[in-house]
Design a protein around this motif. Structure first.
Motif, PDB file in Angstrom:
ATOM      1  N   UNK A  68       0.837  -1.193   0.000  1.00  0.00           N
ATOM      2  CA  UNK A  68       0.000   0.000   0.000  1.00  0.00           C
ATOM      3  C   UNK A  68       0.875   1.247   0.000  1.00  0.00           C
ATOM      4  N   UNK A  69       0.675   2.115  -0.982  1.00  0.00           N
ATOM      5  CA  UNK A  69       1.405   3.378  -1.044  1.00  0.00           C
ATOM      6  C   UNK A  69       0.754   4.379  -0.093  1.00  0.00           C
ATOM      7  N   UNK A  70       1.571   5.228   0.513  1.00  0.00           N
ATOM      8  CA  UNK A  70       1.095   6.171   1.528  1.00  0.00           C
ATOM      9  C   UNK A  70       0.475   7.405   0.891  1.00  0.00           C
ATOM     10  N   UNK A  71      -0.405   8.058   1.658  1.00  0.00           N
ATOM     11  CA  UNK A  71      -1.060   9.279   1.209  1.00  0.00           C
ATOM     12  C   UNK A  71      -0.246  10.525   1.514  1.00  0.00           C
ATOM     13  N   UNK A  72       0.744  10.399   2.421  1.00  0.00           N
ATOM     14  CA  UNK A  72       1.583  11.545   2.773  1.00  0.00           C
ATOM     15  C   UNK A  72       2.942  11.042   3.221  1.00  0.00           C
ATOM     16  N   UNK A  73       3.871  11.940   3.445  1.00  0.00           N
ATOM     17  CA  UNK A  73       5.236  11.550   3.788  1.00  0.00           C
ATOM     18  C   UNK A  73       5.349  10.993   5.200  1.00  0.00           C
ATOM     19  N   UNK A  74       4.691  11.630   6.151  1.00  0.00           N
ATOM     20  CA  UNK A  74       4.760  11.176   7.537  1.00  0.00           C
ATOM     21  C   UNK A  74       3.497  10.393   7.887  1.00  0.00           C
ATOM     22  N   UNK A  75       3.451   9.894   9.102  1.00  0.00           N
ATOM     23  CA  UNK A  75       2.234   9.213   9.558  1.00  0.00           C
ATOM     24  C   UNK A  75       1.081  10.207   9.534  1.00  0.00           C
ATOM     25  N   UNK A  76      -0.022   9.856   8.889  1.00  0.00           N
ATOM     26  CA  UNK A  76      -1.098  10.852   8.720  1.00  0.00           C
ATOM     27  C   UNK A  76      -1.819  11.151  10.022  1.00  0.00           C
ATOM     28  N   UNK A  77      -2.149  12.426  10.212  1.00  0.00           N
ATOM     29  CA  UNK A  77      -2.965  12.826  11.361  1.00  0.00           C
ATOM     30  C   UNK A  77      -4.445  12.867  10.998  1.00  0.00           C
ATOM     31  N   UNK A  78      -4.737  12.800   9.712  1.00  0.00           N
ATOM     32  CA  UNK A  78      -6.115  12.730   9.231  1.00  0.00           C
ATOM     33  C   UNK A  78      -6.104  12.055   7.870  1.00  0.00           C
ATOM     34  N   UNK A  79      -7.257  11.594   7.427  1.00  0.00           N
ATOM     35  CA  UNK A  79      -7.354  10.947   6.119  1.00  0.00           C
ATOM     36  C   UNK A  79      -8.611  11.439   5.397  1.00  0.00           C
ATOM     37  N   UNK A  80      -8.604  11.402   4.067  1.00  0.00           N
ATOM     38  CA  UNK A  80      -9.794  11.817   3.309  1.00  0.00           C
ATOM     39  C   UNK A  80     -10.940  10.817   3.495  1.00  0.00           C
ATOM     40  N   UNK A  81     -12.142  11.334   3.546  1.00  0.00           N
ATOM     41  CA  UNK A  81     -13.323  10.497   3.722  1.00  0.00           C
ATOM     42  C   UNK A  81     -14.512  11.154   3.030  1.00  0.00           C
ATOM     43  N   UNK A  82     -15.556  10.392   2.857  1.00  0.00           N
ATOM     44  CA  UNK A  82     -16.797  10.919   2.285  1.00  0.00           C
ATOM     45  C   UNK A  82     -17.968  10.232   2.954  1.00  0.00           C
ATOM     46  N   UNK A  83     -19.106  10.883   2.936  1.00  0.00           N
ATOM     47  CA  UNK A  83     -20.317  10.280   3.476  1.00  0.00           C
ATOM     48  C   UNK A  83     -21.441  10.455   2.467  1.00  0.00           C
ATOM     49  N   UNK A  84     -22.262   9.431   2.364  1.00  0.00           N
ATOM     50  CA  UNK A  84     -23.395   9.478   1.453  1.00  0.00           C
ATOM     51  C   UNK A  84     -24.625   8.975   2.197  1.00  0.00           C
ATOM     52  N   UNK A  85     -25.778   9.508   1.830  1.00  0.00           N
ATOM     53  CA  UNK A  85     -27.036   9.118   2.453  1.00  0.00           C
ATOM     54  C   UNK A  85     -27.895   8.364   1.448  1.00  0.00           C
ATOM     55  N   UNK A  86     -28.570   7.354   1.919  1.00  0.00           N
ATOM     56  CA  UNK A  86     -29.390   6.571   1.011  1.00  0.00           C
ATOM     57  C   UNK A  86     -30.456   5.786   1.743  1.00  0.00           C
ATOM     58  N   UNK A  87     -30.862   4.693   1.125  1.00  0.00           N
ATOM     59  CA  UNK A  87     -31.907   3.819   1.652  1.00  0.00           C
ATOM     60  C   UNK A  87     -31.565   2.403   1.246  1.00  0.00           C
ATOM     61  N   UNK A  88     -32.221   1.416   1.854  1.00  0.00           N
ATOM     62  CA  UNK A  88     -31.856   0.050   1.515  1.00  0.00           C
ATOM     63  C   UNK A  88     -32.887  -0.978   1.929  1.00  0.00           C
ATOM     64  N   UNK A  89     -32.622  -2.212   1.497  1.00  0.00           N
ATOM     65  CA  UNK A  89     -33.438  -3.378   1.849  1.00  0.00           C
ATOM     66  C   UNK A  89     -32.501  -4.428   2.433  1.00  0.00           C
ATOM     67  N   UNK A  90     -32.778  -4.851   3.668  1.00  0.00           N
ATOM     68  CA  UNK A  90     -31.986  -5.907   4.291  1.00  0.00           C
ATOM     69  C   UNK A  90     -32.811  -7.193   4.310  1.00  0.00           C
ATOM     70  N   UNK A  91     -32.210  -8.270   3.823  1.00  0.00           N
ATOM     71  CA  UNK A  91     -32.882  -9.578   3.771  1.00  0.00           C
ATOM     72  C   UNK A  91     -32.074 -10.564   4.606  1.00  0.00           C
ATOM     73  N   UNK A  92     -32.693 -11.123   5.629  1.00  0.00           N
ATOM     74  CA  UNK A  92     -32.033 -12.139   6.454  1.00  0.00           C
ATOM     75  C   UNK A  92     -32.581 -13.505   6.068  1.00  0.00           C
ATOM     76  N   UNK A  93     -31.682 -14.421   5.742  1.00  0.00           N
ATOM     77  CA  UNK A  93     -32.071 -15.749   5.291  1.00  0.00           C
ATOM     78  C   UNK A  93     -32.262 -16.681   6.479  1.00  0.00           C
TER      79      UNK A  93
END
Length: 621
Positions: free
Chosen positions: A407-432
């Motif tokens: 895995x290649x690093x995102x920055x030179x030193x140990x990161x103090x934060x990382x990029x992220x995103x959030x999305x909102x949606x809906x869903x169907x959960x099926x338990x077998x």
């Protein structure tokens, strides 16, 4: 080119999945490389709170990671191109350094003094380089500006390194001739195949076509890897991997390594859940006055939605309880999916939370023997975090770092934060139904298919020098995964959702005390496609039963049969049985494991196998 020259726009979510740190952004007239996050303006990146995901990130990258943050963006639609807001974004630099004049074919570095950048403030995507003194292909025309475009060949290696193509080394046959003559790139042939693309030295006359840069010939024609990380301005010493020639824009030049989690309630008390979600903000507070000040900051910056519903005294009481050990704080689960499964499979799942709204509905009558529960998730939030990237090879579907490409690093030193995103949606959960699944797994035909798929799994991993006995998800996973794909395809046909915006999450872990057997089909798109309510409507019994029957009917016969139904992993080194693009495969953005471990014969009867189907006895299945 100055660091503040705008060169185009991408969506914030693309900076996680497509154009993250170390990735190339191929603009209409320019190619640029996204720099490491240590060059980003952290203060322009809004924080995202998701305690479970942050804990998982820290287990991989270290406890120094303080937060997850969204890429910088500007909310206004129309911005003065000369205002400070127009310069908000992520830093990039031109890459590759070598440019080619489209008129005379001259090949040189962009900082050689032969090229000039032409900005376009009102249309940043039109910013480009020009060859100021171009005299045409025959050298007999008056000097004038001609567009210069990136030379579309690069070097990459499995260790995550990326470098310019060694044009001088290559054209002179790998010999250190010391020739510094000008280079020309030209085409000799009707097609643009590599054997018709040539590079020539104007000084000594040496020339060579690009066909010898690829395949076995490329191993002899290319130099050793220099260990270059252009997004970090760094070189790694002694890289032993063989560099490979790749084309600008090739999908194997950058693969995102991400973690994702669904925002779910982990406690019965909403205020406790909120404090736990934002525990990093409260960990050091010592009084109710400090809590009051923190709440003001959280509300002002739209962090931790819902915290303003409680008084500082109520929040302080919970914080004190956590600090004294009376209330459990933090997140200790190693598996991101296990807490989600626990919430989804509860007899009375949480109903109404800031990011989680669910409703249990009846199981379609025709599938009562196979399906135990159906849960409609009317409100759902997914958070994704970028932890690194790979080149040449995609990350394997394993949590073991030893089984993944470096895995290649995102920055030179140990990161103090990382990029992220959030999305909102809906869903169907099926338990077998667990008993029905357990009985099905013991059938001789299912055991035979399991052995066949496992044999292919071992061969696939052996070919990649991975431990062959690790990473096999099991025949249960293959069944649930195939059902999810068939349902995604049917939902896309039925309701008009963009198929790429419908995603899956498979729960099939049987190692714990509570065996998992469920699938979550959900929308998670940053635009309105994820929140229209159409998916939840199709999860109601009268609609879901019809959709399942239609999906299983379609899956019985594939337009590629009998080849599809007779497919075996040992024929082409793949990881699926009766499955292909015509019947079962889903978009890369929808599938959680790259269209692997799929088999229609586990779900419905096929030409090749009619006895292993889990839904074989269902009308329409």
């Amino acid at each position: 080119m100055s660091e503040v020259t705008p060169v185009g726009e991408v969506r914030p979510s693309q900076l996680l999945w497509t154009y993250g740190p170390g990735a190339l952004v191929d603009m209409p007239s320019l190619s640029v490389l996204t720099l490491g996050i240590d060059r980003w303006d952290k203060d322009r990146c809004p924080p995202i709170v998701e305690a479970r995901l942050l804990a998982a990130v820290r287990r991989i990258l270290g406890q120094q990671v303080e937060s997850m943050r969204m890429p910088p963006y500007v909310k206004a639609d129309k911005i003065d191109p000369w205002s400070p807001e127009a310069k908000v974004g992520v830093p990039v630099r031109p890459f590759p350094r070598w440019l080619r004049c489209v008129k005379c074919g001259m090949l040189a570095e962009y900082d050689s003094g032969l090229f000039k950048v032409k900005e376009s403030r009102y249309r940043p995507e039109n910013t480009r380089f020009v060859h100021e003194s171009c005299r045409g292909s025959d050298g007999d025309k008056p000097a004038r500006d001609a567009d210069a475009v990136p030379a579309r060949f690069l070097l990459a290696c499995r260790n995550g390194h990326l470098d310019d193509f060694p044009w001088r080394y290559y054209v002179h046959g790998g010999q250190n001739s010391g020739c510094t003559g000008g280079l020309r790139f030209f085409e000799a042939g009707a097609s643009l195949q590599t054997e018709n693309l040539w590079v020539k030295c104007d000084s000594c006359g040496a020339k060579r076509n690009l066909a010898q840069a690829f395949g076995k010939a490329g191993k002899e024609s290319l130099p050793a890897c220099r260990g270059r990380h252009p997004h970090l301005d760094r070189y790694d010493a002694n890289c032993t991997e063989e560099p490979r020639a790749v084309l600008l824009g090739a999908t194997n030049s950058w693969f995102a390594m991400t973690l994702s989690a669904l925002a779910i309630p982990l406690t019965k008390d909403p205020i406790v859940q909120l404090v736990q979600d934002g525990w990093d903000n409260f960990v050091d507070v010592e009084s109710v006055l400090e809590v009051k000040a923190i709440i003001k900051i959280l509300v002002k910056n739209a962090i931790l939605p819902g915290i303003d519903q409680y008084s500082p005294e109520e929040v302080w009481a919970v914080v004190e309880g956590i600090q004294k050990g009376e209330v459990t704080a933090g997140v200790t689960q190693d598996d991101l999916k296990a807490p989600e499964w626990q919430v989804f499979s509860e007899p009375n799942p949480p109903k109404d939370w800031p990011h989680f709204l669910s409703e249990a509905v009846q199981v379609p009558a025709a599938f009562k023997n196979q399906i135990a529960d159906v849960l409609l998730l009317k409100r759902l939030r997914e958070v994704n975090a970028l932890i690194g990237f790979t080149r040449v090879e995609a990350p394997e579907a394993s949590n073991d770092p030893d089984e993944q490409p470096p895995m290649a690093a995102l920055c030179n030193d140990s990161p103090s934060w990382i990029p992220a995103s959030q999305v909102h949606g809906e869903g169907i959960f099926i338990r077998f139904d667990e008993k029905a699944l357990a009985d099905w797994e013991t059938k001789a035909e299912v055991v035979a298919l399991n052995e066949k798929l496992f044999k292919g799994h071992k061969a696939w991993r052996n070919s990649r020098k991975l431990e062959p006995m690790n990473g096999y998800p099991g025949i249960r996973y293959a069944l649930l995964h195939t059902v999810a794909h068939l349902l995604i395809r049917e939902l896309a046909l039925e309701c008009g959702y963009n198929a790429a915006s419908i995603r899956e999450r498979i729960y099939a872990d049987t190692s714990g005390d509570s065996p998992q057997a469920g699938v979550l089909i959900y929308t998670a798109a940053p635009d309105s496609d994820g929140t229209l309510g159409g998916l939840v409507e199709l999860g109601k019994p009268e609609n879901l039963g019809r959709l399942l029957s239609q999906a299983f009917n379609r899956a019985k016969i594939c337009s590629s049969d009998p080849l599809c139904s007779e497919h075996s992993p040992d024929k082409d080194g793949t990881l699926h049985l009766a499955a292909c693009h015509a019947c079962t495969f889903a978009a890369e953005t929808s599938c959680e494991c790259g269209n692997r471990y799929l088999d229609r014969a586990l779900v419905v009867p096929t030409f090749e196998n009619a006895a292993a189907a889990f839904f074989g006895g269902v009308a329409g299945g």
